[in-house]
Design a protein around this motif. Structure first.
Motif, PDB file in Angstrom:
ATOM      1  N   ALA A   1       2.035  -6.304  -0.102  1.00  0.00           N
ATOM      2  CA  ALA A   1       3.005  -5.206  -0.124  1.00  0.00           C
ATOM      3  C   ALA A   1       2.367  -3.904   0.344  1.00  0.00           C
ATOM      4  O   ALA A   1       2.984  -3.138   1.096  1.00  0.00           O
ATOM      5  CB  ALA A   1       3.585  -5.042  -1.527  1.00  0.00           C
ATOM      6  N   ALA A   2       1.124  -3.651  -0.064  1.00  0.00           N
ATOM      7  CA  ALA A   2       0.424  -2.443   0.363  1.00  0.00           C
ATOM      8  C   ALA A   2       0.210  -2.456   1.875  1.00  0.00           C
ATOM      9  O   ALA A   2       0.344  -1.422   2.538  1.00  0.00           O
ATOM     10  CB  ALA A   2      -0.901  -2.309  -0.368  1.00  0.00           C
ATOM     11  N   ALA A   3      -0.086  -3.620   2.434  1.00  0.00           N
ATOM     12  CA  ALA A   3      -0.258  -3.731   3.881  1.00  0.00           C
ATOM     13  C   ALA A   3       1.032  -3.361   4.610  1.00  0.00           C
ATOM     14  O   ALA A   3       1.000  -2.690   5.653  1.00  0.00           O
ATOM     15  CB  ALA A   3      -0.703  -5.144   4.256  1.00  0.00           C
ATOM     16  N   ARG A   4       2.179  -3.780   4.074  1.00  0.00           N
ATOM     17  CA  ARG A   4       3.460  -3.410   4.688  1.00  0.00           C
ATOM     18  C   ARG A   4       3.680  -1.900   4.645  1.00  0.00           C
ATOM     19  O   ARG A   4       4.167  -1.305   5.600  1.00  0.00           O
ATOM     20  CB  ARG A   4       4.611  -4.117   3.977  1.00  0.00           C
ATOM     21  CG  ARG A   4       4.859  -5.473   4.521  1.00  0.00           C
ATOM     22  CD  ARG A   4       6.178  -6.060   4.019  1.00  0.00           C
ATOM     23  NE  ARG A   4       5.940  -7.476   3.894  1.00  0.00           N
ATOM     24  CZ  ARG A   4       5.838  -8.137   2.761  1.00  0.00           C
ATOM     25  NH1 ARG A   4       6.038  -7.548   1.623  1.00  0.00           N
ATOM     26  NH2 ARG A   4       5.573  -9.415   2.757  1.00  0.00           N
ATOM     27  N   LEU A   5       3.339  -1.308   3.499  1.00  0.00           N
ATOM     28  CA  LEU A   5       3.477   0.145   3.371  1.00  0.00           C
ATOM     29  C   LEU A   5       2.639   0.862   4.433  1.00  0.00           C
ATOM     30  O   LEU A   5       3.120   1.777   5.105  1.00  0.00           O
ATOM     31  CB  LEU A   5       3.025   0.616   1.986  1.00  0.00           C
ATOM     32  CG  LEU A   5       3.913   0.300   0.793  1.00  0.00           C
ATOM     33  CD1 LEU A   5       3.197   0.677  -0.493  1.00  0.00           C
ATOM     34  CD2 LEU A   5       5.237   1.026   0.895  1.00  0.00           C
ATOM     35  N   ILE A   6       1.395   0.446   4.557  1.00  0.00           N
ATOM     36  CA  ILE A   6       0.480   1.094   5.500  1.00  0.00           C
ATOM     37  C   ILE A   6       0.917   0.854   6.935  1.00  0.00           C
ATOM     38  O   ILE A   6       0.943   1.782   7.748  1.00  0.00           O
ATOM     39  CB  ILE A   6      -0.958   0.587   5.262  1.00  0.00           C
ATOM     40  CG1 ILE A   6      -1.447   1.072   3.894  1.00  0.00           C
ATOM     41  CG2 ILE A   6      -1.894   1.034   6.382  1.00  0.00           C
ATOM     42  CD1 ILE A   6      -2.679   0.360   3.386  1.00  0.00           C
TER      43      ILE A   6
END
Length: 68
Positions: free
Chosen positions: A23-28
């Motif tokens: 999920a953090a990768a999608r945000l970034i």
């Protein structure tokens, strides 16, 4: 003007079974601050955002002390 006129249709989401890293990768990748979290049926469950990530990696004392 209504929210419906300016809302994002079919937004990028995180699934409840996604890892925090996914999920953090999608945000970034998209430079988003938050993602809606949905279940397998697409039902909204809540929000996951950059503040949640910071809460995991930044010591609580730094947050409480106003360093961010």
């Amino acid at each position: 003007m209504t929210c419906g006129l300016i809302m994002t249709e079919n937004p990028l989401t995180a699934r409840e079974e996604d890892t925090v890293a996914e999920a953090a990768a999608r945000l970034i990748e998209r430079r988003y601050l938050n993602l809606p979290v949905v279940d397998a049926d697409g039902t909204f469950l809540g929000m996951f955002g950059i503040a949640d990530v910071f809460g995991l990696v930044v010591p609580k004392v730094a947050l409480a002390g106003g360093l961010l």
